[in-house]
Structure formats: C-alpha cells, structure tokens
Design an enzyme around this catalytic site. Structure first.
Site, PDB file in Angstrom:
ATOM      1  N   THR B 140       1.446   1.995   2.916  1.00  0.00           N
ATOM      2  CA  THR B 140       0.681   2.763   3.899  1.00  0.00           C
ATOM      3  C   THR B 140       1.383   2.829   5.261  1.00  0.00           C
ATOM      4  OG1 THR B 140      -1.337   2.104   2.797  1.00  0.00           O
ATOM      5  CG2 THR B 140      -1.569   2.891   5.050  1.00  0.00           C
ATOM      6  N   GLY B 179      -0.812  -6.337   4.047  1.00  0.00           N
ATOM      7  CA  GLY B 179      -1.240  -7.717   4.231  1.00  0.00           C
ATOM      8  C   GLY B 179      -0.054  -8.657   4.168  1.00  0.00           C
ATOM      9  N   GLU B 422      -7.054   1.175  -2.008  1.00  0.00           N
ATOM     10  CA  GLU B 422      -6.839   1.511  -3.421  1.00  0.00           C
ATOM     11  C   GLU B 422      -7.511   2.835  -3.786  1.00  0.00           C
ATOM     12  OE1 GLU B 422      -4.690  -0.067  -5.050  1.00  0.00           O
ATOM     13  OE2 GLU B 422      -4.523  -1.755  -3.655  1.00  0.00           O
TER      14      GLU B 422
END
Lengths: 658, 662
Positions: B140, B179, B422
C-alpha cells in the site's frame, strides 16, 4: 496553493457559499462575530491542538487545565463576557478541548436549585474561580434511575449537620467531570434521611479538596476513573464519602428545606426541574452533535474529491472517489442529515424560547411537549449523527483510521452523546409515552399540543405518486412519513391495549411493547424532521441558489429515509412496490445532482483548518503532503527505546542459538 | 465468589455449555488442545505485564515486541507448528491484538516460500526464520490501496551494474501503512512497477534491505518511520518508506515466476491465478475474526446486563436485571445469534478453502472463481455486521461501556480496520456482484449455474410465466429454518435480477459499460448483501443437522430462527416489495422475534459462556466470568496514570497561580 481537484469543485458551485454560511449562523453579523472569536482563539498558541493526537492522558489533562486558565485571561483581554454575543462561539473555537466544563454545571445547578442566600454566597466564589466545582449525580451502580442512587445524607439535629456516606461500592460517585483531579467542591446528590425517614434524592454542596494545597478533605476518597474512549482531557472522577459532615446550609434549598429541628418543608413547583433537563438536551445538540457530524462530512467529502482511485473509464485518469455512486451513497445522506438536523435544532430553539417565556409567566402547559420533543430528538439526532460520523470515517478507507485524519476522535467523542443526559432508548420511551397519551386524547376528541395533532387525522389512503418525479414533492413524502408515524403509534397503542385487556399486568404489557414503542417514537421524530425541513425550504429566499440546493438536500433526506426503511412504508400498502422503485430511482438521481455541490456544501459549514485538525480535510486539499509531514512529528519517530532493550538482542542472532 | 445473579443464570441453563464449546472448536479434542495452549501462555510469567490501557503507545509497542520475540522462541521450544495452534498461541500471548512481527510471520516468510527461487530461499529464508532478518510486506502507498495497478513506486533495471534502482517518485508513492515497517523491520518486500529496457512490465516484488544490520539505522537512500497514532493498533508500528535511487542487486527481485535476465530481458510468468489462493485464505480468516470479535463483545455485554440492575419494571419490586428489558434483549440477542452464525460460516469457508486448495495443487481451478467471489462478499458482509454489532454491544453497556475497562472500545478499534484492509468492503461487494451478474447472464442465455448461486437457475423457469419473477408468496413456516432459507433465496434472486435489469437499462441508455456499472453500483451492493445473507442463513440451518445433543440442538435452532427472522424483520421492505411475504406474514415475523427473545433469555449467559473466553483474553472488567464488576472497576481505576500522585502537578502549575491572581 489549493489542490486543483478541490479548486475545480468550488468553481462550479450552484449557489453562494457565503450566503449559506450566513443562513446557518443566523445572519451575517453572527458570522462576523463567530469568525472574530475563532480567529482570536486559534491565533493564540496556548490553544493549539496540533499535538493533541500525540499526547498521553496526563498531558491532555494538563493542557486542558492550562487552556481553561488561559481562557479567563483571554476573555478579559478581549472584553468577552458570559452574557455577550461572543460567548457561545468560544467553545466551538476551542473544539471543546478545555477543562472546567462541569464548573459551569455546578454554577447552573446552584442558580436553579439554590435559595437566594445560597446563590449570593456561592456564585461569586465560583465566578472568580476561588473554588472549582463539579456535579456528582451518577454512581457506579446507577445512572438512568435516579431514585435508585444509594449515597446517603443523614441530618444530625444535634450539630445541625448532614452526614454524607457512601454505604457500598456501587454507591460510589462515578463519571462526574473535573472531579478526578481538579474540583474543590461538588454538588452531591444523595438520599436525604431525617430521624430515620427517607425523603428521596436531594442536592448538597460538599467540599472535597483543600483550597490551600488541594489535598483531599477528611473522609473523602477521590480520583480519576481511568482511560476512556475519548475525553482524555477531562478528569472524570470517583468519589467515596465516609462520614463527611457539612452544615445544614449546604443543602440546596430552593424547593425543599430542612429546618433546624429537622422539619422537612417542600416549596414551589418542581416542574422547573424538567425544564432544566430539556434545556441541557437541546443545548448539547449544536456543539456536541451537529458540529462533529459537519466536521466529519467536511473531512470525508473534501478527501473524496482529492483521492483518486481506480478508473471509471479505461484510458482515462483515475477517478475521484466522490464520483463513485457507492461513495456518494455513503456520504451525501450524512450531509443532508447535517442540514436537516441543523434546521430541527432551530425549530427546537424557537419552541424552547417560547416555552421559556410561558414558564416565566408561570404557565407550564408547553412542558410535556417540549420534554417529549427534546427527549426524542436528543436520541434520534445523537444516534443518526453518531452513525453518520462513523460512516464518514469508514468512507475514508485506511487513512481515516489514522488519528491524524481527525475522524477517530470526532467519532469517539460524539458517541458519548448517545448516553449522557439520558440514555437514548430510555428517552425514546419517554417520547413514546407522550405519543400514546396524545394519541388517546386526540382520538377522544380532546385537544393535544400542535406537534401531535396529526395523530387524530388518521387517513387510510394510498400514496398518490404516479412517477419518480412525484417523489420530489414535499407533500407526497411528508404525508408518507406522517402515515407511518400514525400507523406505528396506533398499532403500538392497540397492542398495549390488547395485552392489558387479555389480563397482562400493565408494566409487563408496557415492557412487551417497548420495541414497537421505540419505533413509533423514532418515526414521529423523523416525520417532524422531514416536515420541518420542507417548511424551512419553502420559507427560504429564492435568490443566490440557496433554496434550490436546500430543496435537493431536503428531498435527499426524505427519500434516503424511505429507501433505507422500505418495510415501514410498504407494510400496509400505503406505498406500493412499484412506488418504491420510483423512490429508489429519484433517490439515486439526486445523489448525482448533489454530488456537484458537495464541496461547496461542506465549505459553507465554514470550519477553519485548525478546527478540523485533520490531515485529510484541510481547505487546500494538500492531503498527502500534510499527512507525511505531520506523521514525522510523532513521538514514535523521535526515538526507539525498544530497539536497545528488545530488538537488538532479537536481531543479533539470539534465536539461531536455539 | 461468583456474583449471585450470574450463578442463578448459569444454574437455569437448559443445556451444557461445554458441548456447545466443542461444536465451536470442532470437537472435544480441539477444545482440550486449545485450553492446553491457553494455559501454557497464561501461566507463563514471561507473558505477564501491566494493564495495556495504562501504557503509552511507545510502551505498548515495547511490550508487544518483547512478547513477540519470546513467543517465537517458545513456539519452537514447544514444537507448535500447526497453523491453527500457532494462531491460538499468538492470540493468547497478544490477547487478540496485532503485534509488530505479524507481517514478518504472516507475509514476509510465506512470500519467500511461494515466490522466491531456491537460491533466494538459501540467502534469505534461514536468516529470516531466525529473525536476523525481520521483514515486512510493503504494498500500500499513500495514494493507492484498492487499485494496485495504480501503485507508483518504480524499480528500474540497470544492466550495466545488474541492479534495480528503486524510487518513490511522488509523495503519493511513499509506502504507507505496512505493519512492522516503522520501527521493527530491517528488510521489506516492496511492490513496485518494473521498468526494463525502457518498458513498464507492471508490478513485481523485490526484497529490499532498509536498515543497517547491527545499528538498525536506515540505509542511505532510505527514509523510514512510523506513520503516527491511529484509532487502534497501538502495538503495531505501521510505517512509511521512501526510496531515493536505492540500488539492490538483480537477484533481489523475487523470480520464481517472472524474471529479468542479466541483460534486462523480461521473462513473463506462466499464470497469476495462484495469487487468488492467498487472498481467499486471508479473507476467510477475517470471517472467523468477525465471529470471534463479535462473540467477545456479546460476552461482555450479556454478562454485564445480567449483573446490572436498573429502574423498576414492577412498582415496589427490586430493580430488575437490565437483561430483562425487552429493548435490551432486542439489542443483544440478535447479535448473539449473528456471532454463532458467523462462527459456522467461518468454519465452512475454512473447510472449503482447504478442499479447493487441495484441488488447486492437483491443477483443478474450477471452483476457485466462485470461492473467490463468495469470500470477498462474506468478508465484507460479516465484517460490516460485526463492526456495527460490537458498537451496539458497547452502547448496550451504557456509560461504563465507554470506559476502557469495559474492553469493548479495544475490541472495536482493533476490529474495525478489517472493513478496509484485505479489500475495501464496498469493492469486495462489487466483486461478488460481478460474479452474480455473470452467473445471471449465463442463466438467461440458457446455461445452468452451480454452487451457491444455483438458485438463479429457477429464474429461467419462472420466466415462462408472465408474472413478475418472484411474485409468488412463499408458504412460510415460521418455525422451520429451511422454509426461511427459501424466503432468503427468493430475495437474493429478486435483487440480483433487479440489479441486472437496471444495469441493462443503463447500458441501453448510455453505452459505456463502466458508467452503467457505476450508476448501478448501489443496487449491485444490495444484491451481493442479499446473496451473502442467504448464504449465512443457509449455512447456519445446515449446521443444525450436525448437532446431535438434543438440548444443544434446541437452543441453536432458536438462535438460527432468531437470526433468520430478525433479518427478515429488518429487511421487511425487500420481502414485501418482491411479494415474497405478505404484510400479515411480516407482522407474524415481528411478533415471533419478540417471542424468541423471551425463549432465549434463560440461556443467554450460558450461550456466551460457551464461547469460552478466558478473562485474561476477554480483557474486560464488565465481562468478568465471576461478575464482580463494581469492586473491580474501582481497583482498576486506582491504577490509572492520573492517579499516580495524590495532587496532580497541574494544580501547582496552573490552578494555584490562577486562584492567587483572581
């Protein structure tokens, strides 16, 4: 410079934004004063909120106290007073991020519940901040049901004192704002006992902290109730009282008094208490409920005009996400609701002012209607605006989840409004009780208050709409809403009566009908909101394009309500299956129409960037640059203590030794 | 000792909660093993720490990273290797929260396994397995999430040095959100547009070192950091990554499928259908997570509602438990039924995935499109419902629900991003819709469709009749779930058909396919929702047949009925408009919902006990198993950071000077 995607949105506005802002403010003069207050506050660095998202609970609290103290100075400097026209804009300019809000509730409760002597003694002290007040009603075990409060105040004739106690853990005062750390005094609600007899709940002024060193007074245990979803700047507190003695004069005694010999005297009308609740419920709608929704709409709609994702047509540039029908269907109904409820709030204010005038003349006739409307609308508006803010949050995708979007804190703050000042389900049931009563009265030919006269006029017709354009007629949809409200009220009334006639006890029957009663109360408020919006539009001046765009929003508000609750309208065939298709078609057409004015419509709310405090929603639309620069200021980017302690040993091969 | 109200509730239950727990776990043996692992973690002093509610974000990150490293060691020490057992272990260690190594374990290592060449595996896998290399997965960007082809990061091949040059050419191209990127990782798998020989070859994955081994300082050309505070995910260092002419060797492109040869020649991959599999798998996990998160919230709200007493129902009597109010039951019991429904849906998708992925490895891909379409929609349907449901549970707890001690705020903020990650939910619904529309046109062109959409076949049979498709009232047996499945089936069929017809009308109008699709998308989403709703009711109903214990069967049947009837009541307009049910039947449904509330009431606490959440895992003062709510709220509050000193420093800094001046 303004992002060209946002600039282009503004060039095509169909109406004059400045005129709409003035309409929302209630006149150009009001707009001018509001802007002056906002400018004065927001140009002062002490009131800055830029670091708020990075701060801990302790830091937030400290900043709020600093701001509250500084505000006193500022007001003096600017010549603002509590009765001046500027005052109501201060809170908005601060976005509520300031301590001592309960201090004002403390003062108001003394003004309303205290005797003249008590007012003369305490109000000057409070005004000068010689003491800091709070308001301690809710307990660990009781919120909704005030009669169930367990704190006791026993009158001791020998010393002319009340002895206050927290007899058990669930009786501990819990939640009062400013009480955890700041307050020196608080109004405690307790069960009054005289000579062993309980006289019910009464208010007492209790000192809890020393005026010298702020330490807790003897017999007092108090502290902060710990982290919450929001309001980290407020020290909501707990309070435990152990044989705390206060002089007889500290019971607020405008309505009830305990004489030195222990005689209990009731005086004056208590009805005014209802009026206070009404006041609070109406007053919170604007700042605590509408403002957050308007801010959320501003952020989400501006961001949706800047964010481009995927292609609508092959070979073209990626489309603004605001051009997707599904995105419009999320955001534009929230925008329409913000406007609809703004006008409901105007309606309630006007009704309230009239009611206040009547009460001054000792006429309490308007109270039941006012109480029912303020309860019902408090519930309906807080619930719908809360849902609206959450929709805006999720419509911003991943970036909405960052605190820097401003949306999570708007959400966590507004959700509290569904609970404080009356839990919403309870409030709707109060409105329903009023509706049933009026329904019975109206059908028995007795007079009822203006907002419910429609309950008498039960018509069994069908919706006359022939094509989708007919559903853009306010008469058509207002009548549909009215029909549903009447049907739900009358069927709840019939059900209740059936149950009682079949031998079910009254309270059991009531409980068994509550789900239906809640629906009836909601339908009633929804009807009034639609009707009021339509009437407001009619009265607007036609020039400058304002009336036209407001008409579109009114239509959208009404049709969205039908579209998302078709069952209620289809149920008795008032609206037919084919007509629902017309509603849907008109509704979806409207989305595309309002889409064109979406950005100007949020610009008209006139929030400064500092008020929004959002990387996504700023006026210039420089979303990504701002997000990137702001994130770098996060404390997590200043140092990484975890590295030396945990990461280093981890990365240096400790595992491979296994 | 256990609160008397809760004791009474448990004694009055009509079934044994353990039996239901076994069904949820998939057998008594799985329950035993889960509890064994739970005890292993919860009794381990290494995993103890202060209440996270009182820690700052940095402290929470620190605790998480400490526990994560211990977790990896202990998993290997105990030899726990089964994916589900690893999931349990992790979930107990981190109490259902994300942790900084999630992306390393869940994406970096698996991607190496599936997309790296043997040579690359030799170089990277063991160091990564031993955590010398900690990696993340950087896909992303600030400007792009949903539309992958729009990603802007570039990797340009330089044949003279045999290197890729990585660049973040714009602000919007900065990697954002991965993350573990902010502070933890020293490597990242970066997705970038590959340029070689002057041509763009689309997105490819590259292994990029980002921090110096040894000092952990960012490498020259790399700008990396934490993206700042979020709604939740405090323990996760979601990060940003900006690359300026950063060079990596040619061998760092993951080349199991596509390849760039030393001279820059690009070799195309054989098939890219396989990536479907991972997406299906992760989305199936989200369905399970929807069930679990909603179950936790229900557990808290229902236990608290049994302990909390308020107001009076009957004059003169003691204050009743708030669970006795019809409005409270109406808020909570449908959610409880939903939580059970989603458990069974989650289990179904997991099983189907395992079966179909077995087929994939043997080369049969025929079931994949339907499974892919179904999981996309169910991911959205369940996460939306659970998201709203968790909030309703919190609201049902009144003011105390708003305190962090209730635990529900944390459940909510941890869960809510699953509506976005997702696959953004609206986009997911539209993917399912695409499949539904495709199936519909197959049916209209005379073909038969199979699987969950086979109800569409009936539309062609009805078309012979002149009437409106579903304009035939179902003879509904209100106490028979299979009869309700039929009603849902008709609703789905009617909404799919109506969306398809509207789409066609737009096409006739405007010609552009994309425009027509966009202008029908609200209808299309509704059709997908109706399809998913039907699937959930169907799967719940099917599950009943597998339950042998009579008492459990009875209570689950009531929940299934409540789930199905409540859904009809809430969406009455769809059933009325299509003529599937009459107004009289809808009234009957509404009435029966209320009767079911009263029927379920005595088993409410036992039904949440069956979810079997340990208090530590639940993390809620309101939802404690023993129900001793108020005293523990007080104990909890005393530990708040604002209570560290008796007189807060603000008094000396601000209050006192003000009082002196006035």
């Amino acid at each position: 410079s303004v992002n060209p995607d946002l600039a282009s949105e503004r060039q095509t506005a169909s109406f004059c934004v400045e005129k709409l802002t003035a309409l929302l403010d209630g006149g150009t003069e009001q707009t001018r004063i509001r802007r002056a207050v906002v400018e004065a506050i927001q140009s002062d660095p002490v009131f800055s909120r830029e670091n708020q998202y990075f701060q801990t609970q302790n830091e937030r609290y400290e900043a709020a106290v600093r701001k509250a103290v500084h505000l006193q100075k500022k007001m003096h400097e600017m010549g603002w007073t509590e009765n001046g026209p500027e005052y109501k804009y201060i809170y908005r300019a601060l976005s509520g991020d300031v301590a001592f809000l309960l201090h004002r509730v403390f003062m108001r409760s003394i003004s309303v519940l205290g005797s003249d002597k008590q007012i003369a003694k305490w109000i000057p002290l409070a005004t000068q901040h010689k003491l800091i007040g709070s308001y301690a009603q809710t307990e660990l075990g009781h919120g909704t049901y005030l009669q169930g409060l367990e704190t006791t105040a026993v009158f001791d004739t020998a010393t002319q004192e009340f002895i206050l106690n927290t007899p058990k853990i669930s009786a501990m005062k819990w939640w009062p704002g400013d009480m955890g750390r700041s307050a020196t005094h608080t109004v405690v609600f307790a069960q009054l006992y005289i000579h062993g007899k309980c006289y019910g709940i009464h208010p007492f002024i209790v000192q809890i902290r020393s005026l010298q060193d702020h330490s807790l007074c003897p017999g007092i245990t108090a502290g902060d109730i710990g982290p919450k979803m929001n309001f980290e700047h407020i020290d909501n507190g707990y309070l435990l009282l152990k044989n705390v003695r206060i002089p007889r004069e500290n019971m607020l005694s405008k309505f009830c008094e305990v004489r030195p010999d222990g005689t209990y005297v009731r005086q004056g009308s208590q009805q005014i208490n209802y009026f206070t609740m009404t006041t609070v419920r109406i007053s919170l709608i604007s700042d605590e409920v509408l403002t957050p929704l308007m801010k959320a709409c501003t952020i989400a709609i501006r961001y949706s005009a800047v964010r481009r994702q995927s292609k609508l047509k092959p070979g073209e540039q990626e489309a603004k996400i605001l051009d997707y029908q599904t995105q419009q269907e999320k955001l534009l109904p929230q925008l329409a609701a913000a406007y609809a409820f703004h006008f409901v709030n105007d309606y309630l204010q006007e009704l309230f002012n009239r009611g206040y005038g009547e009460i001054q003349r000792k006429n309490f006739d308007m109270l039941p209607e006012l109480h029912a409307l303020s309860s019902g609308f408090k519930a309906v508006i807080t619930q719908q605006c809360t849902a609206g803010v959450e929709i805006c949050l999720r419509a911003c995708g991943g970036h909405g989840y960052s605190l820097l979007s401003g949306l999570p804190s708007l959400y966590t703050k507004i959700i509290a409004s569904c609970i404080y000042e009356g839990e919403n389900t309870i409030l709707l049931l109060q409105t329903a009780r009023f509706l049933l009563k009026c329904f019975m009265a109206a059908n028995a030919g007795q007079p009822v208050p203006p907002s419910v006269t429609y309950l008498a006029a039960v018509k069994h017709g069908k919706c006359p709409a022939k094509n989708k354009l007919d559903f853009l007629s306010p008469d058509i949809y207002t009548e549909a809403y009215q029909h549903v409200a009447v049907r739900l009220t009358s069927s709840a009334a019939a059900k209740l009566q059936d149950l009682i006639q079949s031998g079910v006890k009254k309270h059991d029957a009531w409980n068994q009908c509550t789900v239906q009663l809640v629906q009836a109360a909601k339908a009633h408020c929804h009807y009034i909101a639609v009707k009021n919006f339509a009437e407001t539009v009619e009265k607007l001046e036609t020039k400058a394009g304002i009336q036209k765009i407001m008409k579109h929003l009114c239509d959208l508000f009404a049709l969205h309500g039908i579209f998302s609750n078709t069952g209620a309208f289809l149920h008795d065939g008032y609206i037919s299956a084919a007509q629902i298709d017309m509603v849907t078609a008109s509704y979806l057409d409207l989305l595309a129409v309002i889409r064109k004015d979406a950005v100007p419509l949020v610009d008209a709310f006139d929030f400064t960037d500092k008020s929004l405090n959002s990387a996504l929603g700023s006026y210039d639309g420089q979303v990504y640059q701002r997000l990137y620069e702001w994130a770098q200021k996060s404390p997590t980017n200043q140092m990484n203590p975890a590295y030396e302690r945990y990461l280093k040993p981890l990365l240096h091969n400790t595992l491979s030794k296994l | 000792s256990v609160n008397a109200d809760l004791r009474r509730e448990r004694a009055a239950a009509t079934f044994q909660p353990e039996l239901l727990t076994h069904i949820l776990d998939g057998g008594a043996e799985r329950t035993r093993r889960r509890k064994e692992i739970e005890a292993l973690v919860l009794n381990d002093p290494d995993f103890q720490h202060e209440d996270l509610n009182f820690l700052s974000r940095s402290q929470r990150y620190e605790q998480a990273i400490r526990k994560s490293s211990l977790m990896v060691m202990k998993l290997r020490e105990y030899g726990i290797a089964d994916p589900e057992e690893i999931y349990w272990f992790k979930s107990f260690v981190h109490r259902g929260r994300p942790e900084p190594l999630d992306l390393h374990l869940g994406m970096f290592l698996p991607t190496l396994l599936t997309q790296a060449t043997p040579e690359q595996q030799d170089r990277f896998f063991m160091p990564a397995w031993n955590l010398e290399i900690v990696g993340t997965y950087a896909q992303t960007e600030m400007g792009h999430g949903t539309h992958l082809r729009g990603l802007e990061t570039t990797a340009t091949y330089d044949p003279s040095t045999q290197e890729f040059i990585l660049n973040s050419p714009t602000v919007t191209s900065i990697k954002w959100w991965p993350g573990g990127l902010g502070k933890t990782s020293n490597h990242a798998i970066v997705l970038a547009q590959l340029y070689t020989q002057g041509e763009c070859k689309g997105l490819h994955a590259f292994i990029v070192p980002i921090r110096q081994l040894g000092t952990h300082e960012p490498l020259p050309g790399i700008t990396v950091g934490d993206i700042g505070p979020k709604f939740g995910y405090d323990e996760m260092d979601n990060g940003y990554l900006k690359m300026d002419n950063f060079r990596i060797p040619r061998e760092n492109m993951l080349m199991k499928y596509a390849q760039v040869e030393p001279d820059g020649t690009y070799v195309k991959p054989v098939s890219d259908k396989l990536t479907y599999g991972t997406m299906v798998f992760i989305r199936s996990l989200i369905v399970g997570d929807s069930a679990r998160s909603l179950s936790r919230a229900c557990t808290i709200a229902i236990r608290y509602s049994a302990v909390r007493h308020q107001s009076e129902l009957k004059p003169g009597e003691p204050e009743p438990q708030i669970l006795d109010y019809q409005t409270q039951q109406y808020k909570l019991f449908p959610l409880l039924a939903t939580a059970y429904a989603f458990h069974f849906v989650g289990a179904y998708i997991k099983d189907t995935y395992q079966r179909v992925s077995g087929d994939i490895s043997t080369g049969d891909l025929s079931e994949l499109p339907e499974l892919h379409a179904l999981t996309a929609g169910l991911k959205a349907f369940t996460s939306w419902t659970a998201n709203a449901g968790i909030e309703e549970c919190r609201m049902a707890c009144g003011g105390h629900g708003y305190s962090r001690c209730s635990g529900i705020p944390d459940i909510y903020v941890t869960f809510t991003p699953s509506c976005t990650y997702e696959g953004e939910n609206t986009v997911m619904m539209l993917q399912t819709a695409r499949f539904l529309i495709k199936s519909y046109s197959q049916v209209t062109s005379g073909q038969q469709v199979t699987g969950m959409v086979s109800y569409l076949n009936e539309l062609s049979r009805q078309r012979i009749q002149p009437q409106h498709v579903a304009a035939r009232t179902v003879t509904m047996r209100i106490n028979d779930p299979t009869s309700l499945v039929e009603a849902y089936k008709s609703r789905a069929a009617r909404l799919v058909e109506s969306a398809a017809k509207n789409l066609q009308a737009e096409l006739n109008h405007r010609k552009s396919k994309e425009d027509a699709w966009n202008r029908t998308s609200v209808d299309l989403v509704r059709a997908s929702e109706a399809h998913c709703h039907y699937v959930v009711v169907k799967l719940f109903t099917a599950k009943l047949a597998e339950v042998s214990d009579a008492a459990v069967h009875a209570v689950l049947t009531n929940l299934c009925l409540l789930y199905a009837l409540f859904g009809i009541s809430r969406n009455a307009g769809d059933f009325l408009q299509a003529g599937i049910l009459t107004s009289a039947q809808i009234s009957q449904v509404n009435q029966h919902v209320k009767e079911l509330l009263a029927v379920i009431r005595p088993n409410a606490v036992a039904l949440v006990d069956s979810f079997d959440f340990h208090d530590v895992h639940l993390g809620s003062v309101l939802g404690r198993y023993d129900g001793n709510v108020y005293e523990n709220m007080f104990e909890w509050a005393k530990k708040s950071p604002l209570n560290k000193t008796q007189v807060h420093e603000s008094f000396h800094k601000h209050l006192k000077p003000m009082q002196a001046k006035l």
